[in-house]
Structure formats: structure tokens, C-alpha cells
Write an enzyme that holds these catalytic residues in place. Structure first.
Site, PDB file in Angstrom:
ATOM      1  N   LYS A 188       0.637  -0.840  -0.050  1.00 28.64           N
ATOM      2  CA  LYS A 188       0.109  -0.284  -0.229  1.00 28.64           C
ATOM      3  C   LYS A 188       1.154   1.151   0.177  1.00 28.64           C
ATOM      4  O   LYS A 188       1.675   1.316   0.878  1.00 28.64           O
ATOM      5  CB  LYS A 188      -0.964  -0.050   0.990  1.00 28.64           C
ATOM      6  CG  LYS A 188      -1.676   1.696   1.423  1.00 28.64           C
ATOM      7  CD  LYS A 188      -1.963   1.679   2.759  1.00 28.64           C
ATOM      8  CE  LYS A 188      -2.132   2.088   3.563  1.00 28.64           C
ATOM      9  NZ  LYS A 188      -2.801   2.056   5.304  1.00 28.64           N
ATOM     10  N   THR A 222      -7.814   2.487   4.130  1.00 33.08           N
ATOM     11  CA  THR A 222      -7.285   1.614   3.847  1.00 33.08           C
ATOM     12  C   THR A 222      -7.452  -0.207   3.339  1.00 33.08           C
ATOM     13  O   THR A 222      -6.980  -0.717   2.055  1.00 33.08           O
ATOM     14  CB  THR A 222      -6.066   1.616   5.392  1.00 33.08           C
ATOM     15  OG1 THR A 222      -5.276   1.991   4.896  1.00 33.08           O
ATOM     16  CG2 THR A 222      -5.054  -0.139   4.815  1.00 33.08           C
TER      17      THR A 222
END
Ligand code: R5P
Length: 309
Positions: A188, A222
Site C-alpha cells: 500500500k 486502507t
């Protein structure tokens, strides 16, 4: 003596019941100019005082209210003041990503350390945050109670524990060991407060049921990015998300609703908005906190409850 701030009254009541300790009376109000005023309604002289207050949003208000309660207790003659801070705000500001930035986690640690003699925290963003505090930290984890809730057959058969970013890799490893599942990780990159991108997945997730684990869900960005990356990588759309702290700020609930999650398992460390159609399961950490308070009061070991490294 158990005293609660205003951040999470439901948790405070649950801890009080589980600990068998009534909540002391407090009067917390705001002056017209916005300043907080705090007064204790019961004598604390000579008492072993536990102040319960997650520093959840609005973080500054809840943190300052906690410090006012600590100051009131100290001035009223409390013998010992322990902060029970199930969620620690500013913990993500644990490093300076660029020049001329403040180190928010350190400022928070200094603030709490200025009025509390000991802090009990749950699933800190990073265990290394302990080093920011000048007072002792008892770092607990909700992993045990969350795993207990999760450990159902459908998780164990084809599951894979997924860290939604590099920072959650250690936590994911601990979950994977507890659930006896393999582990994978999403790569990420955070672009901003509400925007993240997932660049791919490491580990084998094809045909598996993902169990995404994290310390907290704030905007849900997220988790959303992780789910998209997992589906791209061939994981089954039957996604479970587990997190200790459900801040669920801004449009997190709507964002998570759109993901069609199978389960969202969180604790009551912070008070969050009504979850709408989200399949939320809330596991209470009140028994854990009550156990810790009773042990600290009796000077008994916490060794089996603490997280290290
Ligand atoms: C980041 O390192 C944290 O562990 C969480 O993944 C993150 O803070 C969650 O925030 P959001 O839900 O806004 O993406």
C-alpha cells in the site's frame, strides 16, 4: 477508584460492572468560550485512581479532558493515577516523513506523561511507541478476544490472514499464528489522509477467504484498497475485516458498506457512529480492562496480557 472521561461512556459502564468498581462522579462542562472545566464529585484522597479515556476523535478534546481529570485527581490527593487509554490518538505520527514536521506521537506521550504515572493502552499503532513515553506503559492486545470471536470453521478452512500494509505485517503474523492460517500482505502507498493505493499483493490469496487485520480503521480507505487488490489477485469475495479500533470517521461506514464485507469484527475501544447496514460485530474489551485494573490495584503480574516487540 474508577473515573471516566466523556469519550466512551458505554465502555466506562461496562468496565465498571466488570471490575466491580463504581464510577466516581464527575462534572465536565464547557465554558461559553469553549474551555473545558472538570471537577470530581467524590473524594479521591489516598486512592488508587484509574482514569478511563480513549483519546479518540476529537482527539485534542479527549486528551485534554483526560489531563484535566488527572490534574483534578492529583490536586485532590490521589495516591496513584493510572491512565486507561484504550485508543491512543496521534500514534500514527510516530516518525517525521518530511522536514519541518512535528512528531505528534511524542507530543501526545509527553502530554500524557505529564499527569499520569502509568498508562495502559491497547494495540498501539506500533509497539515501539512505548519508547516515546517517560512513564511506564502497559501495552495490551485485543487479539485474544478478537481471535476467539473469529475462530469459526469457515475462517479456518480456506482462510488467509492479510496485512493491508507493511505496518500491519507483524500484527498479521500474530493473527496468522493464532488462527493457524497462512499470511499475505498488500503493498500500500498512502497518497493522503483519505486516499491510498494498493500496488499488489504478496503471498498466495487465490481461491482463499481473506481475513484483513489492522490496528485501526479510520476512513476505511486502507481496507477498501486492500479488498480491491485481493479481488484482483483472485481471492474470494467473502472478506472478513478485523480491527481493534473502529474510528469510522467521515464516510467510512458508506465506504465499507460498498465493499459487501462478510464480517467486520471490532472492539468497543472507541465509541463510533451507528454502523448502518455494515455487518459489524463488536467484541468488548471491558473484561480485559477490568482484569488489568484489578491486577494493577493488587500489584499482580500482567505478563500474560502484554504485547512486546
Ligand atoms: C496505518 O498504518 C494504520 O494501521 C491503518 O491501516 C490506517 O491508519 C487506517 O486508516 P484509513 O482507514 O483511513 O485508511
Amino acid at each position: 477508584m474508577l473515573i471516566a472521561g466523556s469519550a466512551n461512556p458505554q465502555l466506562a459502564t461496562a468496565v465498571s460492572t466488570a471490575a466491580g468498581a463504581p464510577l466516581a462522579r464527575t462534572a465536565i462542562h464547557r465554558f461559553p468560550d469553549g474551555e473545558l472545566h472538570v471537577a470530581l464529585g467524590d473524594s479521591v484522597r489516598g486512592q488508587d485512581v484509574y482514569l478511563l479515556q480513549p483519546t479518540s476523535p476529537p482527539v485534542e478534546t479527549h486528551a485534554f479532558e483526560l489531563m484535566l481529570l488527572a490534574d483534578a485527581a492529583r490536586r485532590a490527593g490521589a495516591a496513584r493515577i493510572t491512565g486507561i487509554v484504550p485508543y491512543l490518538g496521534y500514534a500514527r505520527q510516530d516518525r517525521r516523513a518530511g522536514g519541518r514536521e512535528a512528531l505528534g506521537a511524542r507530543v501526545m506521550a509527553d502530554l500524557l506523561g505529564s499527569g499520569l504515572e502509568r498508562v495502559v493502552a491497547v494495540d498501539l499503532h506500533m509497539p515501539a511507541l512505548e519508547g516515546f513515553f517517560s512513564v511506564p506503559i502497559e501495552h495490551l492486545t485485543a487479539l485474544g478476544v478478537l481471535v476467539e470471536r473469529l475462530a469459526l470453521p469457515e475462517v479456518n478452512e480456506r482462510g488467509v490472514v492479510v496485512a493491508p500494509d507493511l505496518g500491519a505485517a507483524r500484527l498479521a503474523d500474530r493473527y496468522a499464528r493464532a488462527l493457524e492460517l497462512p499470511v499475505a500482505m498488500v503493498l500500500k502507498t498512502r497518497l493522503g489522509g483519505t486516499e491510498v493505493v494498493a500496488r499488489g499483493v504478496t503471498g498466495d490469496v487465490r481461491g482463499r477467504v481473506p481475513v484483513i487485520v489492522d490496528d485501526m480503521i479510520s476512513t476505511g480507505a486502507t481496507v477498501a484498497a486492500a479488498v480491491a487488490a485481493l479481488l484482483d489477485a483472485g481471492a474470494l469475495p467473502d472478506v472478513t475485516v478485523v480491527a481493534t479500533h473502529a474510528l469510522l470517521v467521515q464516510d467510512a461506514i458508506q465506504r465499507l458498506e460498498r465493499l459487501g464485507l462478510r464480517r467486520l469484527v471490532v472492539t468497543d475501544s472507541v465509541q463510533f457512529a451507528t454502523p448502518g447496514a455494515l455487518p459489524v460485530e463488536v467484541v468488548s474489551i471491558a473484561p480485559l480492562l477490568a482484569d488489568v485494573i484489578n491486577r494493577l490495584h493488587r500489584d499482580r503480574s500482567l505478563a500474560d496480557l502484554l504485547v512486546h516487540g
